[in-house]
Motif scaffolding. Structure first.
Motif, PDB file in Angstrom:
ATOM      1  N   ARG A   8       0.843  -1.185   0.000  1.00  0.00           N
ATOM      2  CA  ARG A   8       0.000   0.000   0.000  1.00  0.00           C
ATOM      3  C   ARG A   8       0.882   1.240   0.000  1.00  0.00           C
ATOM      4  O   ARG A   8       2.005   1.209   0.461  1.00  0.00           O
ATOM      5  N   VAL A   9       0.334   2.327  -0.479  1.00  0.00           N
ATOM      6  CA  VAL A   9       1.074   3.583  -0.484  1.00  0.00           C
ATOM      7  C   VAL A   9       1.159   4.091   0.940  1.00  0.00           C
ATOM      8  O   VAL A   9       0.160   4.195   1.639  1.00  0.00           O
ATOM      9  N   GLY A  10       2.382   4.388   1.387  1.00  0.00           N
ATOM     10  CA  GLY A  10       2.591   4.823   2.757  1.00  0.00           C
ATOM     11  C   GLY A  10       2.956   6.289   2.850  1.00  0.00           C
ATOM     12  O   GLY A  10       2.959   7.023   1.858  1.00  0.00           O
ATOM     13  N   LEU A  11       3.281   6.703   4.048  1.00  0.00           N
ATOM     14  CA  LEU A  11       3.720   8.063   4.287  1.00  0.00           C
ATOM     15  C   LEU A  11       5.077   8.293   3.655  1.00  0.00           C
ATOM     16  O   LEU A  11       5.827   7.361   3.421  1.00  0.00           O
ATOM     17  N   ALA A  12       5.393   9.539   3.404  1.00  0.00           N
ATOM     18  CA  ALA A  12       6.657   9.869   2.750  1.00  0.00           C
ATOM     19  C   ALA A  12       7.847   9.417   3.576  1.00  0.00           C
ATOM     20  O   ALA A  12       7.862   9.545   4.795  1.00  0.00           O
ATOM     21  N   VAL A  13       8.838   8.860   2.879  1.00  0.00           N
ATOM     22  CA  VAL A  13      10.108   8.475   3.489  1.00  0.00           C
ATOM     23  C   VAL A  13      11.134   9.498   3.027  1.00  0.00           C
ATOM     24  O   VAL A  13      11.289   9.732   1.827  1.00  0.00           O
ATOM     25  N   HIS A  14      11.807  10.126   3.970  1.00  0.00           N
ATOM     26  CA  HIS A  14      12.802  11.142   3.652  1.00  0.00           C
ATOM     27  C   HIS A  14      14.176  10.502   3.534  1.00  0.00           C
ATOM     28  O   HIS A  14      14.545   9.664   4.346  1.00  0.00           O
ATOM     29  N   LEU A  15      14.939  10.932   2.523  1.00  0.00           N
ATOM     30  CA  LEU A  15      16.287  10.429   2.297  1.00  0.00           C
ATOM     31  C   LEU A  15      17.279  11.572   2.426  1.00  0.00           C
ATOM     32  O   LEU A  15      16.988  12.703   2.030  1.00  0.00           O
ATOM     33  N   TYR A  16      18.459  11.262   2.955  1.00  0.00           N
ATOM     34  CA  TYR A  16      19.461  12.266   3.279  1.00  0.00           C
ATOM     35  C   TYR A  16      20.785  11.952   2.597  1.00  0.00           C
ATOM     36  O   TYR A  16      21.075  10.812   2.258  1.00  0.00           O
ATOM     37  N   ALA A  17      21.617  12.988   2.444  1.00  0.00           N
ATOM     38  CA  ALA A  17      23.012  12.814   2.024  1.00  0.00           C
ATOM     39  C   ALA A  17      23.787  12.387   3.266  1.00  0.00           C
ATOM     40  O   ALA A  17      23.271  12.429   4.384  1.00  0.00           O
ATOM     41  N   SER A  18      25.038  12.023   3.088  1.00  0.00           N
ATOM     42  CA  SER A  18      25.825  11.553   4.234  1.00  0.00           C
ATOM     43  C   SER A  18      26.039  12.646   5.279  1.00  0.00           C
ATOM     44  O   SER A  18      26.216  12.353   6.453  1.00  0.00           O
ATOM     45  N   ASP A  19      25.980  13.914   4.873  1.00  0.00           N
ATOM     46  CA  ASP A  19      26.164  14.999   5.843  1.00  0.00           C
ATOM     47  C   ASP A  19      24.883  15.374   6.572  1.00  0.00           C
ATOM     48  O   ASP A  19      24.861  16.304   7.361  1.00  0.00           O
ATOM     49  N   GLY A 104      19.117  15.686   9.145  1.00  0.00           N
ATOM     50  CA  GLY A 104      19.460  14.415   9.765  1.00  0.00           C
ATOM     51  C   GLY A 104      20.867  14.466  10.333  1.00  0.00           C
ATOM     52  O   GLY A 104      21.617  15.408  10.109  1.00  0.00           O
ATOM     53  N   GLN A 105      21.204  13.452  11.060  1.00  0.00           N
ATOM     54  CA  GLN A 105      22.549  13.354  11.634  1.00  0.00           C
ATOM     55  C   GLN A 105      23.554  13.002  10.536  1.00  0.00           C
ATOM     56  O   GLN A 105      23.277  12.188   9.671  1.00  0.00           O
ATOM     57  N   ALA A 106      24.717  13.638  10.558  1.00  0.00           N
ATOM     58  CA  ALA A 106      25.768  13.315   9.587  1.00  0.00           C
ATOM     59  C   ALA A 106      26.313  11.921   9.875  1.00  0.00           C
ATOM     60  O   ALA A 106      26.575  11.571  11.020  1.00  0.00           O
ATOM     61  N   VAL A 107      26.434  11.121   8.816  1.00  0.00           N
ATOM     62  CA  VAL A 107      26.940   9.753   8.922  1.00  0.00           C
ATOM     63  C   VAL A 107      27.837   9.508   7.715  1.00  0.00           C
ATOM     64  O   VAL A 107      27.461   9.829   6.587  1.00  0.00           O
ATOM     65  N   ALA A 108      28.993   8.939   7.924  1.00  0.00           N
ATOM     66  CA  ALA A 108      29.892   8.623   6.811  1.00  0.00           C
ATOM     67  C   ALA A 108      29.237   7.573   5.915  1.00  0.00           C
ATOM     68  O   ALA A 108      28.605   6.641   6.410  1.00  0.00           O
ATOM     69  N   PRO A 109      29.373   7.715   4.583  1.00  0.00           N
ATOM     70  CA  PRO A 109      28.799   6.708   3.689  1.00  0.00           C
ATOM     71  C   PRO A 109      29.471   5.357   3.900  1.00  0.00           C
ATOM     72  O   PRO A 109      30.651   5.301   4.244  1.00  0.00           O
ATOM     73  N   PRO A 110      28.726   4.259   3.700  1.00  0.00           N
ATOM     74  CA  PRO A 110      29.343   2.933   3.791  1.00  0.00           C
ATOM     75  C   PRO A 110      30.439   2.788   2.734  1.00  0.00           C
ATOM     76  O   PRO A 110      30.440   3.496   1.726  1.00  0.00           O
TER      77      PRO A 110
END
Length: 124
Positions: A8-19, A104-110
């Motif tokens: 089903r169509v859900g609520l928006a999921v937000h995506l962030y850059a690594s910073d 969002g919190q900054a996280v180093a890319p995998p």
């Protein structure tokens, strides 16, 4: 994080850059990916696949690899296998965007991933 066309169509999921910058969003159950300015920037052609690779890969509207959803991040694989593209989705109508979100919190890319060039997200 998975995107499945059959759900089903859900609520928006937000995506962030690594910073931690909010750079894109999508609604689970729909194949489209949008920039924070509500510009259609991609789609999930392999959303029905049972494994995360290639299920979470995103192609841009010209069917060129844009990036991969990794948790709550949209990152580009440094190296990826070429894949045949399934039937293309129709171009979407302009969405009603999600509300603004906090950084969002900054996280180093995998290992094996880098941030997506901002011009691919916001350039016209």
């Amino acid at each position: 994080m998975s995107v499945r066309v059959s759900t089903r169509v859900g609520l928006a999921v937000h995506l962030y850059a690594s910073d931690g910058r909010w750079i894109a969003w999508y609604r689970p159950g729909l194949p489209y990916l949008w920039s924070t300015r509500d510009r259609w920037i991609g789609w999930f052609p392999w959303a029905g696949e049972p494994t995360p690779e290639p299920r979470d890969d995103v192609l841009d509207p010209a069917d060129v690899y844009l990036g991969t959803v990794v948790g709550d991040r949209l990152l580009a694989r440094v190296v990826r296998r070429p894949r045949s593209i399934p039937v293309r989705v129709p171009e979407p109508q302009r969405p009603v965007g999600p509300p603004d979100v906090v950084r969002g919190q900054a996280v180093a890319p995998p290992i094996g991933f880098v941030d997506i060039d901002v011009s691919r997200l916001f350039g016209d």
